[in-house]
Write a protein that holds these residues in place. Structure first.
Motif, PDB file in Angstrom:
ATOM      1  N   PHE A  85     -29.689  39.062 -22.468  1.00  0.00           N
ATOM      2  CA  PHE A  85     -30.123  40.319 -23.254  1.00  0.00           C
ATOM      3  C   PHE A  85     -29.737  40.290 -24.466  1.00  0.00           C
ATOM      4  CE2 PHE A  85     -28.543  44.554 -23.773  1.00  0.00           C
ATOM      5  CZ  PHE A  85     -27.721  44.344 -22.562  1.00  0.00           C
ATOM      6  N   VAL A  86     -30.410  40.983 -25.911  1.00  0.00           N
ATOM      7  CA  VAL A  86     -29.702  40.964 -26.669  1.00  0.00           C
ATOM      8  C   VAL A  86     -30.151  42.329 -27.378  1.00  0.00           C
ATOM      9  CG1 VAL A  86     -30.279  39.172 -28.627  1.00  0.00           C
ATOM     10  CG2 VAL A  86     -27.886  40.227 -28.623  1.00  0.00           C
ATOM     11  N   LYS A  87     -29.409  43.123 -28.063  1.00  0.00           N
ATOM     12  CA  LYS A  87     -30.121  44.157 -29.039  1.00  0.00           C
ATOM     13  C   LYS A  87     -29.682  43.544 -30.459  1.00  0.00           C
ATOM     14  CE  LYS A  87     -30.559  48.502 -27.686  1.00  0.00           C
ATOM     15  NZ  LYS A  87     -29.949  49.457 -26.610  1.00  0.00           N
ATOM     16  N   ALA A 206     -30.109  45.045 -16.818  1.00  0.00           N
ATOM     17  CA  ALA A 206     -29.283  44.971 -16.254  1.00  0.00           C
ATOM     18  C   ALA A 206     -28.380  43.991 -16.742  1.00  0.00           C
ATOM     19  CB  ALA A 206     -29.512  44.578 -15.172  1.00  0.00           C
ATOM     20  N   ARG A 207     -27.038  44.144 -17.059  1.00  0.00           N
ATOM     21  CA  ARG A 207     -26.064  43.333 -17.736  1.00  0.00           C
ATOM     22  C   ARG A 207     -25.624  42.007 -16.909  1.00  0.00           C
ATOM     23  NH1 ARG A 207     -23.706  43.445 -22.516  1.00  0.00           N
ATOM     24  NH2 ARG A 207     -23.839  46.073 -22.484  1.00  0.00           N
ATOM     25  N   GLY A 208     -25.457  40.344 -17.337  1.00  0.00           N
ATOM     26  CA  GLY A 208     -25.274  39.785 -17.553  1.00  0.00           C
ATOM     27  C   GLY A 208     -26.459  38.279 -16.817  1.00  0.00           C
ATOM     28  N   ALA A 209     -26.064  37.149 -17.469  1.00  0.00           N
ATOM     29  CA  ALA A 209     -27.684  36.112 -16.855  1.00  0.00           C
ATOM     30  C   ALA A 209     -27.622  35.895 -15.388  1.00  0.00           C
ATOM     31  CB  ALA A 209     -26.716  34.637 -17.518  1.00  0.00           C
ATOM     32  N   GLU A 239     -22.143  47.831  -8.522  1.00  0.00           N
ATOM     33  CA  GLU A 239     -21.247  48.183 -10.152  1.00  0.00           C
ATOM     34  C   GLU A 239     -21.810  46.748 -10.867  1.00  0.00           C
ATOM     35  OE1 GLU A 239     -17.539  48.386 -10.442  1.00  0.00           O
ATOM     36  OE2 GLU A 239     -17.481  49.709  -8.305  1.00  0.00           O
ATOM     37  N   VAL A 240     -23.709  46.728 -11.190  1.00  0.00           N
ATOM     38  CA  VAL A 240     -23.805  46.402 -12.276  1.00  0.00           C
ATOM     39  C   VAL A 240     -23.757  47.212 -13.396  1.00  0.00           C
ATOM     40  CG1 VAL A 240     -25.901  45.462 -13.463  1.00  0.00           C
ATOM     41  CG2 VAL A 240     -24.791  44.651 -11.357  1.00  0.00           C
TER      42      VAL A 240
END
Ligand code: AKG
Length: 318
Positions: A85-87, A206-209, A239-240
């Motif tokens: 994702f990106v903001k 949730a960060r991460g591809a 720990e995402v």
């Protein structure tokens, strides 16, 4: 049994979603929101900080704003690919967003039962020129194409999503489970129509591809809240990193269909209004076996059958 399911969709094991959805998309949202874990929100609601969107653009000025390319940087594209994702700041003017908010409110008020806490409406671009300019916007579609690394995208659908004051959480999910599109090249622009502080329930990611792989084995639960709880426990254990910050006026996010996301309750006295538009790379096909989690997908791709390339008249190239 979940009260929003029919006898057909409720049948079988709690993880069995193989049958197609047999009600409308608004009823789909009522069902899906009922799968959110945690206590019903309670306590007083707060007033959001006053927001002055400044002068409102004319139709022509807004159309020009929506046609202007957004200068997407290499770092933003890389962040989208790494994080899923990106903001992006300053994509539309506060005045332009205010015009969309007012129009969307009128359309929701005309179509949706005011008692519903999570109000939704789709395919507004077919009926309203302002919404059409936003949903088919070269600026927003151009960002989608740039993030996917393709020349053009097609529209899957538009969505008005108004989380009313006091309405609860959106459960953890990823859209690859929801959209019946057989590709990773699918993303959603989540366009808040007002500044959206934490207490209003901004979308959180949730960060991460590859983070979705952490929860591949969590069993879906079509009746209750165990899937949402299982995903949240797995993310905590792994720990995402979860990006759950506010959205400033004009800021919007783009999340991949493989990005797990959620949203908090709206603890303010103002509706959290959003226009969400989903785009995909040209050439994508319908999956072989759409499920009830896809909702009434045939409304968005009329005439298409499982396995077919998605290119109906309602999926224009942008
Ligand atoms: O707005 C929300 O709370 C949920 C929206 C969502 O899941 C999406 O746009 O993909």
């Amino acid at each position: 049994m979940n009260p929003y399911l029919s006898a057909t969709t409720a049948a079988g094991a709690a993880s069995d979603v193989a049958v197609e959805w047999d009600r409308g998309n608004d009823q789909w949202w009522d069902w899906y929101m009922s799968l959110a874990d945690g206590p019903a929100p309670s306590g007083p609601l707060s007033d959001p900080a006053p927001h002055d969107p400044g002068p409102l653009p004319s139709d022509d000025a807004l159309a020009a704003e929506l046609a202007e390319p957004y200068p997407l940087s290499d770092a933003q594209v890389a962040a989208y690919r790494a994080d899923s994702f990106v903001k992006l700041p300053g994509v539309l003017s506060p005045g332009g967003l205010e015009r969309l908010r007012v129009r969307l409110r009128e359309m929701l008020d005309a179509a949706v039962d005011p008692a519903v806490g999570f109000q939704s409406l789709e395919m507004m671009w077919l009926d309203d020129p302002l919404l059409r300019a936003a949903v088919l916007s070269p600026r927003i579609g151009g960002i989608a194409a740039g993030l996917l690394g393709v020349g053009h995208v097609r529209l899957y659908h538009d969505n008005a999503l108004s989380k009313e004051p006091g309405a609860g959480r959106t459960p953890w999910h990823f859209d690859a489970h929801h959209f019946p599109l057989a590709s990773a090249d699918v993303l959603t622009a989540w366009i808040p129509l007002q500044p959206t502080p934490r207490e209003m329930g901004p979308l959180a990611f949730a960060r991460g591809a590859d983070t979705w792989r952490l929860v591949e084995d969590v069993a879906f639960d079509k009746h209750g809240t165990s899937y949402d709880r299982g995903v949240s426990e797995a993310f905590r254990a792994g720990e995402v990193d979860v990006e759950d910050g506010p959205f400033a006026a004009g800021e919007m996010s783009f999340h991949s269909a493989h990005c797990f996301h959620t949203a908090g309750a709206n603890r303010t006295t103002a509706p959290r209004m959003v226009l969400a538009t989903t785009y995909f790379a040209d050439g994508v096909r319908v999956v072989d076996a759409p499920t009830m989690v896809s909702g009434d997908w045939r409304k968005f791709i009329p005439g298409a059958e499982p396995g077919a390339v998605v290119a109906s008249g309602l999926n224009p190239l942008i």
